[in-house]
Write a protein that holds these residues in place. Structure first.
Motif, PDB file in Angstrom:
ATOM      1  N   SER A 184      39.207  27.020  34.115  1.00 43.90           N
ATOM      2  CA  SER A 184      39.712  26.966  35.495  1.00 43.90           C
ATOM      3  C   SER A 184      39.612  28.383  36.050  1.00 43.90           C
ATOM      4  O   SER A 184      40.617  29.070  36.209  1.00 43.90           O
ATOM      5  N   THR A 185      38.394  28.772  36.328  1.00 44.17           N
ATOM      6  CA  THR A 185      38.151  30.149  36.755  1.00 44.17           C
ATOM      7  C   THR A 185      38.793  30.467  38.098  1.00 44.17           C
ATOM      8  O   THR A 185      39.295  31.566  38.317  1.00 44.17           O
ATOM      9  N   PHE A 186      38.794  29.478  38.991  1.00 47.79           N
ATOM     10  CA  PHE A 186      39.277  29.713  40.354  1.00 47.79           C
ATOM     11  C   PHE A 186      40.372  28.729  40.752  1.00 47.79           C
ATOM     12  O   PHE A 186      40.544  27.677  40.132  1.00 47.79           O
TER      13      PHE A 186
ATOM     14  N   GLU B  36      34.554  27.809  47.150  1.00 48.32           N
ATOM     15  CA  GLU B  36      33.153  28.040  47.561  1.00 48.32           C
ATOM     16  C   GLU B  36      32.390  28.834  46.503  1.00 48.32           C
ATOM     17  O   GLU B  36      31.159  28.748  46.418  1.00 48.32           O
ATOM     18  N   LEU B  37      33.119  29.587  45.660  1.00 47.02           N
ATOM     19  CA  LEU B  37      32.455  30.368  44.610  1.00 47.02           C
ATOM     20  C   LEU B  37      32.008  29.519  43.428  1.00 47.02           C
ATOM     21  O   LEU B  37      31.174  29.945  42.634  1.00 47.02           O
TER      22      LEU B  37
ATOM     23  N   HIS C  99      31.369  27.399  38.049  1.00 41.85           N
ATOM     24  CA  HIS C  99      32.653  27.337  37.368  1.00 41.85           C
ATOM     25  C   HIS C  99      33.497  26.257  38.043  1.00 41.85           C
ATOM     26  O   HIS C  99      33.056  25.605  38.991  1.00 41.85           O
ATOM     27  N   SER C 100      34.729  26.074  37.544  1.00 40.28           N
ATOM     28  CA  SER C 100      35.624  25.037  38.060  1.00 40.28           C
ATOM     29  C   SER C 100      36.910  25.642  38.603  1.00 40.28           C
ATOM     30  O   SER C 100      37.284  26.763  38.244  1.00 40.28           O
ATOM     31  N   THR C 101      37.595  24.857  39.415  1.00 39.32           N
ATOM     32  CA  THR C 101      38.936  25.216  39.846  1.00 39.32           C
ATOM     33  C   THR C 101      39.950  24.524  38.933  1.00 39.32           C
ATOM     34  O   THR C 101      39.615  23.577  38.208  1.00 39.32           O
ATOM     35  N   ALA C 102      41.188  24.982  38.994  1.00 41.51           N
ATOM     36  CA  ALA C 102      42.252  24.353  38.204  1.00 41.51           C
ATOM     37  C   ALA C 102      42.427  22.886  38.596  1.00 41.51           C
ATOM     38  O   ALA C 102      42.649  22.018  37.748  1.00 41.51           O
ATOM     39  N   LYS C 103      42.304  22.614  39.877  1.00 46.13           N
ATOM     40  CA  LYS C 103      42.457  21.240  40.361  1.00 46.13           C
ATOM     41  C   LYS C 103      41.332  20.352  39.833  1.00 46.13           C
ATOM     42  O   LYS C 103      41.554  19.188  39.475  1.00 46.13           O
TER      43      LYS C 103
ATOM     44  N   GLY D 295      42.282  27.710  31.227  1.00 47.26           N
ATOM     45  CA  GLY D 295      41.940  29.066  30.832  1.00 47.26           C
ATOM     46  C   GLY D 295      40.699  29.565  31.543  1.00 47.26           C
ATOM     47  O   GLY D 295      40.203  28.933  32.474  1.00 47.26           O
ATOM     48  N   HIS D 296      40.177  30.715  31.087  1.00 47.13           N
ATOM     49  CA  HIS D 296      39.002  31.364  31.676  1.00 47.13           C
ATOM     50  C   HIS D 296      39.290  31.808  33.106  1.00 47.13           C
ATOM     51  O   HIS D 296      38.480  31.651  34.019  1.00 47.13           O
ATOM     52  N   TYR D 297      40.452  32.415  33.286  1.00 43.03           N
ATOM     53  CA  TYR D 297      40.907  32.805  34.621  1.00 43.03           C
ATOM     54  C   TYR D 297      40.105  33.981  35.182  1.00 43.03           C
ATOM     55  O   TYR D 297      39.791  34.935  34.476  1.00 43.03           O
ATOM     56  N   SER D 298      39.829  33.922  36.463  1.00 37.30           N
ATOM     57  CA  SER D 298      39.199  35.036  37.155  1.00 37.30           C
ATOM     58  C   SER D 298      40.190  36.183  37.297  1.00 37.30           C
ATOM     59  O   SER D 298      41.396  35.974  37.492  1.00 37.30           O
ATOM     60  N   SER D 299      39.676  37.408  37.242  1.00 41.53           N
ATOM     61  CA  SER D 299      40.529  38.598  37.390  1.00 41.53           C
ATOM     62  C   SER D 299      41.046  38.752  38.819  1.00 41.53           C
ATOM     63  O   SER D 299      41.862  39.632  39.098  1.00 41.53           O
ATOM     64  N   ARG D 300      40.587  37.897  39.723  1.00 41.64           N
ATOM     65  CA  ARG D 300      41.073  37.948  41.114  1.00 41.64           C
ATOM     66  C   ARG D 300      42.550  37.565  41.223  1.00 41.64           C
ATOM     67  O   ARG D 300      43.198  37.858  42.226  1.00 41.64           O
ATOM     68  N   TYR D 301      43.067  36.879  40.188  1.00 46.18           N
ATOM     69  CA  TYR D 301      44.418  36.336  40.278  1.00 46.18           C
ATOM     70  C   TYR D 301      45.378  37.064  39.334  1.00 46.18           C
ATOM     71  O   TYR D 301      45.106  37.233  38.153  1.00 46.18           O
ATOM     72  N   ASP D 302      46.520  37.467  39.874  1.00 43.23           N
ATOM     73  CA  ASP D 302      47.561  38.110  39.071  1.00 43.23           C
ATOM     74  C   ASP D 302      48.605  37.098  38.601  1.00 43.23           C
ATOM     75  O   ASP D 302      49.140  37.224  37.508  1.00 43.23           O
ATOM     76  N   ASN D 303      48.874  36.099  39.411  1.00 47.42           N
ATOM     77  CA  ASN D 303      49.896  35.100  39.088  1.00 47.42           C
ATOM     78  C   ASN D 303      49.233  33.841  38.526  1.00 47.42           C
ATOM     79  O   ASN D 303      48.755  32.986  39.267  1.00 47.42           O
TER      80      ASN D 303
END
Length: 308
Positions: A235-237, A243-244, A250-254, A271-279
């Motif tokens: 869930s990278t995004f 749109e990315l 990649h996939s979204t969490a949803k 998992g596989h979170y993008s570094s764009r997100y802190d929370n």
């Protein structure tokens, strides 16, 4: 029967101080498998006190660095520790060339056998099997050839119904093995037969684990992972960056939650979170609008299912 999954790394792209790329250690039916091997994996194996010397099979999803750049280091360390057992490596075609070139140029040939099982099939296939476990590929859709992996326990032995067995004093301990194998009890003189179904109970439901990283939203995997006990899905995004997903595949969490819901899985690990997100809690909150039994991957976290 049990499954124990230790998350080593679960972030995307480059490693950071407290964010490590993908690697997992899976224990299933007494087998110990390493899934992906991002940079720093062997340090995390030590940190979380995983018996990595017991690893005989390593599964690499694809040849992006955050999923296999730790492999050559681990292979080297095995050699320094005097490893003698064969090491099986399953991964995309080309992985043998990459690894052996590094070993060749470093003049660091291993004294144990490296056995490469290169993959290029676009359909799901059985790639490992022994008496207790099967492993299948899960074809994914990423920027390069990528597989997830489905780990399945085989159906175990029947369980002894000791209350009934104790009421039949002629049945001895030496008969238990045949009963577990499903055979009827036959007395020594052959005059007495008790059906196995009266002396035993059905075996526990085999457990299963599916690993899916990296991939864009791909409903075609649903039949392959149907009813698995645990699903790890990238869930990278979040939806704000959907749109990315088209350009990065990649996939979204949803979207991960939608796959879990369609496949009727027991629990979903994101998992596989993008570094764009802190929370990271936002990933869980978003996914819960589709599927409820959700957990967030984090380094050192252990997921375990046990059946008696």
């Amino acid at each position: 029967m049990s499954i124990k999954l230790t998350i080593l790394g679960c972030h995307s792209a480059s490693p950071r101080k407290n964010a490590f790329p993908t690697a997992q250690f899976l224990e299933i039916k007494e087998r110990k498998f390493l899934i992906d091997c991002g940079e720093g994996t062997q340090v995390l194996l030590r940190k979380h006190k995983v018996q990595f010397s017991k690893i005989k099979h390593i599964f690499i999803s694809h040849l992006h660095g955050d999923h296999f750049y730790g492999l050559i280091g681990l292979i080297s360390t095995f050699g320094l520790h005097g490893r003698k057992n064969d090491l099986h490596i399953y991964g995309p075609k080309g992985i043998k060339e990459i690894i052996t070139l590094q070993i060749k140029l470093a003049k660091s040939w291993t004294k144990y056998k490296l056995l490469f099982h290169e993959l290029e099939n676009l359909e799901s296939e059985l790639i490992f099997e022994d008496k207790k476990v099967e492993v299948y590929t899960i074809p994914l859709s990423h920027r390069i050839y990528t597989n997830g992996f489905l780990f399945k326990e085989k159906l175990g032995e029947r369980k002894l119904n000791m209350d009934v067995i104790r009421s039949n004093p002629k049945i001895e301990i030496c008969d238990y093995h045949n009963l577990k194998k499903g055979k009827d009890y036959i007395s020594e003189d052959g005059n007495s037969i008790i059906l196995n179904s009266k002396l035993t109970l059905p075996p526990s439901k085999p457990l299963s684990y599916a690993f899916c990283s990296d991939t864009q939203y791909l409903p075609s995997i649903v039949p392959i992972i149907k009813n698995v006990d645990i699903l790890y899905h990238e869930s990278t995004f979040l939806e704000d960056k959907k749109e990315l997903t088209k350009q990065t595949k990649h996939s979204t969490a949803k979207e991960a939650a939608s796959i879990a819901q369609q496949a009727n899985v027991g629990q979903l690990i994101l998992g596989h979170y993008s570094s764009r997100y802190d929370n990271l809690e936002l990933f869980k909150e978003e996914a819960k609008t589709i599927f409820t039994n959700i957990y967030l991957a984090e380094s050192g976290k252990v997921f375990e299912i046990k059946q008696l």
